[in-house]
Design an enzyme around this catalytic site. Structure first.
Site, PDB file in Angstrom:
ATOM      1  N   SER A 142       0.856  -1.198   0.000  1.00  0.00           N
ATOM      2  CA  SER A 142       0.000   0.000   0.000  1.00  0.00           C
ATOM      3  C   SER A 142       0.888   1.242   0.000  1.00  0.00           C
ATOM      4  O   SER A 142       2.060   1.170   0.379  1.00  0.00           O
ATOM      5  CB  SER A 142      -0.859  -0.008   1.274  1.00  0.00           C
ATOM      6  OG  SER A 142      -1.588   1.189   1.407  1.00  0.00           O
ATOM      7  N   TYR A 155      -2.613  -0.123  10.868  1.00  0.00           N
ATOM      8  CA  TYR A 155      -2.656  -0.500   9.443  1.00  0.00           C
ATOM      9  C   TYR A 155      -1.317  -0.154   8.786  1.00  0.00           C
ATOM     10  O   TYR A 155      -0.715  -0.987   8.091  1.00  0.00           O
ATOM     11  CB  TYR A 155      -3.814   0.199   8.739  1.00  0.00           C
ATOM     12  CG  TYR A 155      -3.938  -0.193   7.276  1.00  0.00           C
ATOM     13  CD1 TYR A 155      -4.401  -1.447   6.908  1.00  0.00           C
ATOM     14  CD2 TYR A 155      -3.580   0.704   6.259  1.00  0.00           C
ATOM     15  CE1 TYR A 155      -4.508  -1.821   5.560  1.00  0.00           C
ATOM     16  CE2 TYR A 155      -3.686   0.349   4.914  1.00  0.00           C
ATOM     17  CZ  TYR A 155      -4.146  -0.913   4.569  1.00  0.00           C
ATOM     18  OH  TYR A 155      -4.249  -1.277   3.248  1.00  0.00           O
TER      19      TYR A 155
END
Ligand code: NAP
Length: 238
Positions: A142, A155
């Protein structure tokens, strides 16, 4: 002859979003698939689509939080196909909140799915890839693997960990013929990315955008290795 004819590809998180798009892109290019997620019905529906394209497909409902289920997954995949040529570690989850509101259960779940399952599946597929001198592991990381933001502590930590794993593994395998690539997207229009009625939803990346990059990485000539791809929606600040 299509580019992935005879390749066996295992995709985690295949039931929806980016994983589903990757599965369909790779099947279109001639690959046979092992598709993994928890939701059996969604996998069966996708499996029917793949078989209708004339491709082989093993449906493996699996909870990636459970190492015993990962072992069964790997065993059945090898029983059915004899090898895995490409592993796509795509399954991932996210919880976003101020750090004091995040729970131990959320910590465990995120690290088990986003990182531990990647480690275990890599261990499961790697020996036969190294033995053949051929294989590719794609990790869907990501932009949160490189850039942080408030309420993204866990996260981001899990995705930074994944990118660290990816970089070290790519170096470890450089001379083996096994390639390792991280694809790092910004916001994608999926369940996880927030497919609610957001005004800028249309400007997000699509699962297909990410699938195309994963496809390009694995179809480069063998002497070329791309270790990391970062892709942003033009609308997102970077
Ligand atoms: P998504 O639509 O929520 O899909 C997640 C997939 O992971 C589903 O197939 C889900 O299936 C599976 N999954 C979740 N927990 C699992 C578990 N315990 N065991 C097995 N499978 C599990 O999310 P997505 O956006 O496509 O995300 C795919 C990857 O892209 C993730 O790694 C995510 O971090 C990354 N990513 C997403 C974005 C974004 O904006 N969407 C941006 C950058 C990176 P089941 O629920 O049926 O298990």
């Amino acid at each position: 002859m299509t580019q992935l004819d005879d390749k066996i590809v295992l995709v985690t998180g295949a039931s929806r979003g980016i994983g589903r798009a990757i599965t369909l892109r790779f099947a279109r290019a001639g690959a046979d698939l092992v598709i993994v997620a928890r939701n059996r019905e969604e996998l069966q529906e996708l499996g029917s689509e793949i078989r209708a394209m004339g491709r082989g497909c093993l449906i493996m409902p699996t909870d990636l939080r459970d190492p015993a289920q990962i072992e069964v997954l790997a065993r059945q995949a090898f029983e059915q196909f004899g090898r895995i040529d490409i592993l796509i570690n795509n399954a991932g989850i996210g919880f976003w909140a101020p750090v004091t509101e995040l729970t131990l259960d959320q910590y465990d779940e995120m690290f088990c799915v986003n990182m531990r399952a990647v480690f275990l599946l890599t261990q499961a597929v790697l020996p036969q890839m190294i033995e053949r001198g051929n294989g590719h592991i794609v990790n869907i990381a990501s932009t949160s693997s490189r850039w942080t933001y408030p309420e993204g502590t866990l996260y981001c930590a899990s995705k930074f960990a994944l990118l660290g794993f990816n970089e070290a593994l790519a170096k470890e395998l450089r001379t083996t013929g096994v390639r390792v690539t991280a694809v790092c997207p910004g916001q994608v229009n999926t369940y996880l990315g927030g497919s609610g009625p957001q005004t800028w939803e249309k400007d997000m990346l699509s699962g297909e955008d990410v699938a195309e990059l994963a496809f390009q990485a694995v179809t480069l000539p063998p002497h070329a290795i791309v270790t990391e791809i970062v892709v942003w929606p033009r609308a997102e600040a970077f």
